[in-house]
Write a protein that holds these residues in place. Sequence first.
Motif, PDB file in Angstrom:
ATOM      1  N   GLY A  71      47.787  88.903  -4.580  1.00 53.41           N
ATOM      2  CA  GLY A  71      48.765  88.719  -3.458  1.00 53.41           C
ATOM      3  C   GLY A  71      48.254  87.799  -2.491  1.00 53.41           C
ATOM      4  O   GLY A  71      47.545  86.809  -2.910  1.00 53.41           O
ATOM      5  N   GLY A  72      48.760  88.001  -1.184  1.00 56.04           N
ATOM      6  CA  GLY A  72      48.452  86.571  -0.194  1.00 56.04           C
ATOM      7  C   GLY A  72      47.433  86.781   0.445  1.00 56.04           C
ATOM      8  O   GLY A  72      46.896  85.588   0.790  1.00 56.04           O
ATOM      9  N   ASP A  73      46.452  87.779   0.372  1.00 59.98           N
ATOM     10  CA  ASP A  73      45.042  87.628   0.823  1.00 59.98           C
ATOM     11  C   ASP A  73      44.129  88.428  -0.144  1.00 59.98           C
ATOM     12  O   ASP A  73      43.699  89.712   0.053  1.00 59.98           O
ATOM     13  CB  ASP A  73      44.997  88.427   2.215  1.00 59.98           C
ATOM     14  N   PRO A  74      43.600  87.739  -1.221  1.00 60.92           N
ATOM     15  CA  PRO A  74      42.974  88.492  -2.306  1.00 60.92           C
ATOM     16  C   PRO A  74      41.540  88.987  -1.715  1.00 60.92           C
ATOM     17  O   PRO A  74      41.193  90.097  -2.154  1.00 60.92           O
ATOM     18  CB  PRO A  74      42.508  87.405  -3.367  1.00 60.92           C
ATOM     19  N   ALA A  75      40.994  88.213  -0.587  1.00 54.29           N
ATOM     20  CA  ALA A  75      39.765  88.951  -0.326  1.00 54.29           C
ATOM     21  C   ALA A  75      40.187  90.377   0.279  1.00 54.29           C
ATOM     22  O   ALA A  75      39.282  91.412  -0.029  1.00 54.29           O
ATOM     23  CB  ALA A  75      39.343  88.151   1.052  1.00 54.29           C
ATOM     24  N   GLN A  76      41.013  90.688   1.168  1.00 52.72           N
ATOM     25  CA  GLN A  76      41.408  91.918   1.449  1.00 52.72           C
ATOM     26  C   GLN A  76      41.760  92.847   0.446  1.00 52.72           C
ATOM     27  O   GLN A  76      41.393  94.202   0.475  1.00 52.72           O
ATOM     28  CB  GLN A  76      42.611  91.810   2.676  1.00 52.72           C
TER      29      GLN A  76
ATOM     30  N   ILE B  36      40.724  92.849  -2.395  1.00 54.36           N
ATOM     31  CA  ILE B  36      39.744  93.203  -3.417  1.00 54.36           C
ATOM     32  C   ILE B  36      38.666  94.299  -2.701  1.00 54.36           C
ATOM     33  O   ILE B  36      38.249  95.310  -2.989  1.00 54.36           O
ATOM     34  CB  ILE B  36      38.685  92.091  -3.756  1.00 54.36           C
TER      35      ILE B  36
ATOM     36  N   GLN C 109      30.884  88.578   1.459  1.00 53.59           N
ATOM     37  CA  GLN C 109      31.133  87.019   1.020  1.00 53.59           C
ATOM     38  C   GLN C 109      32.589  86.790   1.292  1.00 53.59           C
ATOM     39  O   GLN C 109      32.827  85.681   2.146  1.00 53.59           O
ATOM     40  CB  GLN C 109      30.744  86.976  -0.508  1.00 53.59           C
ATOM     41  N   PHE C 110      33.460  87.806   1.176  1.00 53.41           N
ATOM     42  CA  PHE C 110      35.033  87.274   1.029  1.00 53.41           C
ATOM     43  C   PHE C 110      35.653  87.463   2.451  1.00 53.41           C
ATOM     44  O   PHE C 110      36.431  86.475   2.871  1.00 53.41           O
ATOM     45  CB  PHE C 110      35.932  87.939   0.021  1.00 53.41           C
ATOM     46  N   ILE C 111      35.116  88.318   3.240  1.00 49.04           N
ATOM     47  CA  ILE C 111      35.795  88.362   4.401  1.00 49.04           C
ATOM     48  C   ILE C 111      34.800  87.604   5.752  1.00 49.04           C
ATOM     49  O   ILE C 111      35.442  87.063   6.432  1.00 49.04           O
ATOM     50  CB  ILE C 111      35.945  89.950   5.092  1.00 49.04           C
ATOM     51  N   LEU C 112      33.394  87.665   5.462  1.00 49.25           N
ATOM     52  CA  LEU C 112      32.520  87.364   6.622  1.00 49.25           C
ATOM     53  C   LEU C 112      32.145  85.903   6.171  1.00 49.25           C
ATOM     54  O   LEU C 112      31.376  85.460   6.787  1.00 49.25           O
ATOM     55  CB  LEU C 112      31.577  88.297   6.905  1.00 49.25           C
ATOM     56  N   GLY C 113      32.305  85.461   5.098  1.00 49.44           N
ATOM     57  CA  GLY C 113      31.854  84.288   4.508  1.00 49.44           C
ATOM     58  C   GLY C 113      30.435  84.122   4.262  1.00 49.44           C
ATOM     59  O   GLY C 113      29.792  83.074   4.518  1.00 49.44           O
TER      60      GLY C 113
ATOM     61  N   VAL D 258      42.741 104.542   9.753  1.00 48.66           N
ATOM     62  CA  VAL D 258      44.047 104.718   9.615  1.00 48.66           C
ATOM     63  C   VAL D 258      44.929 104.004  10.976  1.00 48.66           C
ATOM     64  O   VAL D 258      44.402 104.268  12.041  1.00 48.66           O
ATOM     65  CB  VAL D 258      44.620 106.336   9.906  1.00 48.66           C
ATOM     66  N   ARG D 259      45.991 103.494  10.630  1.00 50.72           N
ATOM     67  CA  ARG D 259      46.839 102.765  11.536  1.00 50.72           C
ATOM     68  C   ARG D 259      48.231 103.450  11.658  1.00 50.72           C
ATOM     69  O   ARG D 259      48.417 103.881  12.748  1.00 50.72           O
ATOM     70  CB  ARG D 259      46.883 101.445  11.383  1.00 50.72           C
ATOM     71  N   SER D 260      48.792 103.240  10.538  1.00 49.55           N
ATOM     72  CA  SER D 260      50.267 103.959  10.642  1.00 49.55           C
ATOM     73  C   SER D 260      50.457 105.012   9.585  1.00 49.55           C
ATOM     74  O   SER D 260      51.377 105.702  10.108  1.00 49.55           O
ATOM     75  CB  SER D 260      51.282 102.728  10.340  1.00 49.55           C
TER      76      SER D 260
ATOM     77  N   ILE E 170      53.236  83.465   0.214  1.00 47.56           N
ATOM     78  CA  ILE E 170      52.176  84.106   0.724  1.00 47.56           C
ATOM     79  C   ILE E 170      52.822  84.753   1.960  1.00 47.56           C
ATOM     80  O   ILE E 170      52.697  85.965   2.538  1.00 47.56           O
ATOM     81  CB  ILE E 170      50.909  83.345   1.219  1.00 47.56           C
TER      82      ILE E 170
ATOM     83  N   TYR F 287      52.964  89.041   2.117  1.00 43.55           N
ATOM     84  CA  TYR F 287      51.934  89.448   2.627  1.00 43.55           C
ATOM     85  C   TYR F 287      52.024  89.653   4.396  1.00 43.55           C
ATOM     86  O   TYR F 287      52.033  88.726   4.999  1.00 43.55           O
ATOM     87  CB  TYR F 287      50.589  88.716   2.461  1.00 43.55           C
TER      88      TYR F 287
ATOM     89  N   SER G 137      52.063 107.813  11.727  1.00 44.83           N
ATOM     90  CA  SER G 137      51.768 108.128  13.026  1.00 44.83           C
ATOM     91  C   SER G 137      52.599 107.289  14.056  1.00 44.83           C
ATOM     92  O   SER G 137      52.616 107.591  15.418  1.00 44.83           O
ATOM     93  CB  SER G 137      50.279 107.622  13.244  1.00 44.83           C
TER      94      SER G 137
ATOM     95  N   ARG H 193      40.726  84.488   9.676  1.00 42.94           N
ATOM     96  CA  ARG H 193      40.764  83.934   8.119  1.00 42.94           C
ATOM     97  C   ARG H 193      42.261  83.437   8.147  1.00 42.94           C
ATOM     98  O   ARG H 193      43.122  84.102   8.348  1.00 42.94           O
ATOM     99  CB  ARG H 193      40.364  84.810   7.159  1.00 42.94           C
TER     100      ARG H 193
ATOM    101  N   LEU I 121      38.129  82.995  -1.809  1.00 42.09           N
ATOM    102  CA  LEU I 121      37.226  83.946  -2.243  1.00 42.09           C
ATOM    103  C   LEU I 121      35.856  83.645  -1.528  1.00 42.09           C
ATOM    104  O   LEU I 121      35.141  84.167  -0.445  1.00 42.09           O
ATOM    105  CB  LEU I 121      37.226  84.843  -3.373  1.00 42.09           C
TER     106      LEU I 121
ATOM    107  N   PRO J 233      35.917  81.431   2.286  1.00 39.45           N
ATOM    108  CA  PRO J 233      36.925  81.938   3.336  1.00 39.45           C
ATOM    109  C   PRO J 233      36.996  80.791   4.066  1.00 39.45           C
ATOM    110  O   PRO J 233      36.290  80.158   4.827  1.00 39.45           O
ATOM    111  CB  PRO J 233      36.393  83.170   3.742  1.00 39.45           C
TER     112      PRO J 233
ATOM    113  N   ILE K  67      37.576  80.394   7.443  1.00 35.15           N
ATOM    114  CA  ILE K  67      37.126  80.999   8.684  1.00 35.15           C
ATOM    115  C   ILE K  67      37.315  80.098   9.816  1.00 35.15           C
ATOM    116  O   ILE K  67      36.512  79.226   9.435  1.00 35.15           O
ATOM    117  CB  ILE K  67      35.837  81.849   8.675  1.00 35.15           C
TER     118      ILE K  67
END
Lengths: 193, 267
Positions: A31-36, A38, A92-96, A163-165, B20, B24, B134, B231, B237, B240, B242
């Motif tokens: 998908g568009g954001d593999p990091a998210q 995974i 690693q993937f989100i915070l680098g 939880v958001r929505s 993308i 997404y 919600s 990001r 991966l 990233p 950032i």
Amino acid sequence: MPILVRRLLIFILGCWPASTLVWGAVQQNLGGDPAQYILLQTGFWALRFLLISLAVTPLARLAKQRWLMVHRRMLGLFALFYGILHLLSYYQFILGGNLERLVSETIKRPYILVGAPALLILILLGVTSTRGWMRRLGRHWQQLHRLVYLALILAWIHLYWQVRSSYFDAVLYGAIGLVLLSFRARNYLIKRI
Amino acid sequence: INAALPNQEPIHSDITPYKIVTSYNNFYEFGYNKDDPQANSSQFMPFPWQVEIAGEVAKPGHYHLDDLLKGMTLQERIYRLRCVEAWSMVIPWIGFPLSALLKRFEPTSRAKYVKFTTVLRPKQMPAQDSAFSSIDWPYVEGLRMDEAMHPLTLMAVGLYGKDLPNQSGAPFRLVVPWKYGFKSIKSIVKIELVEQQPLNTWQKIAPNEYGFYANVNPQVDHPRWSQKEERRLPSGLFHPNIIPTQMFNGYAEVASLYKGMDLHKNF
């Protein structure tokens, strides 16, 4: 089925989600954001394996299938495995790979702050899951491993606070967790009475 | 759409690929996962489309989208989009300034805010029917009058030189590039000019997390996500993408709208 074959089967099934993630990342179809993606998947699989491992004892008792008990440890270790992958992918993937931010985010975000001790418990239980530690700890081993109930509750709060929505996942996993925990509560009460 | 004037401004950053942008995103009417909008929106029928113009205007009424577009010069605008969840994209929209539309209906002196409403179609938008939601449908957003009249504020009907895909808010949506993405309300059926500040959907759900203004602001943290960095997608991966988040998402020309306001309070 011989025990070794069963073990091998569970091992392959346990590795399956991780292998699809690795394969998806290589093929670039996460998908568009593999990091998210995974991050989300490893988190859910950690929770799922935690629930599966907690379902073993009630199933073995109620369905009178004692052979199931042998496999509880491996299922629990897969919960730990996906929990660690979850943390590593966030780091690693989100915070680098920024350790400073990992620390500051953990402190600042309540949902991460409750997730952290859940993973610490799983690590502690994973380390002490060997025969050697069972012998060394004796009757304390079971007391220690009751911490898994706390880990489950913390993991669920970690999910609920994000939880958001839609409450769907929180309700689904919460209901399953509640059933599994109430089995223990019932047994505990019966013994006390 | 084909007649749209091409973007005139220099492009400083890489545009996020079409695949993308359209696979997404958040569009909670179609589900809560990022790939749900694309997966669940094929039943949605964006045409024909009517928009109600209501409230403090001289010429209220129900208008066909085709009529609203008559006389409007469509143009391409390449905007950064910053989601409150700390990811971002760069998207080539097709549209026209909201100000051109509002002027046509002659807002009265009592028009202080603009309230927008998304279409309510539970049969075509599965999550509007969900018992676990919600959100109190339909989705509502709002802008202050001067924000709505700002030349950067766009009404979009397309992206990447094509009609808006269903998952991106077809056929008619708002794009406010200096605010977090949730302000840019999709599939709009009602534009109302009002005297009181409207209560937008996310503020209604969690007023401690989402405000009315929702200006991109690296100095004001969201309780769940740090807003200092983002990001930019596509993001690798192991390396990233950032980048530091800029005040007003880099659109410094809007700063004068908020002179003298405490942006920590008015988040």
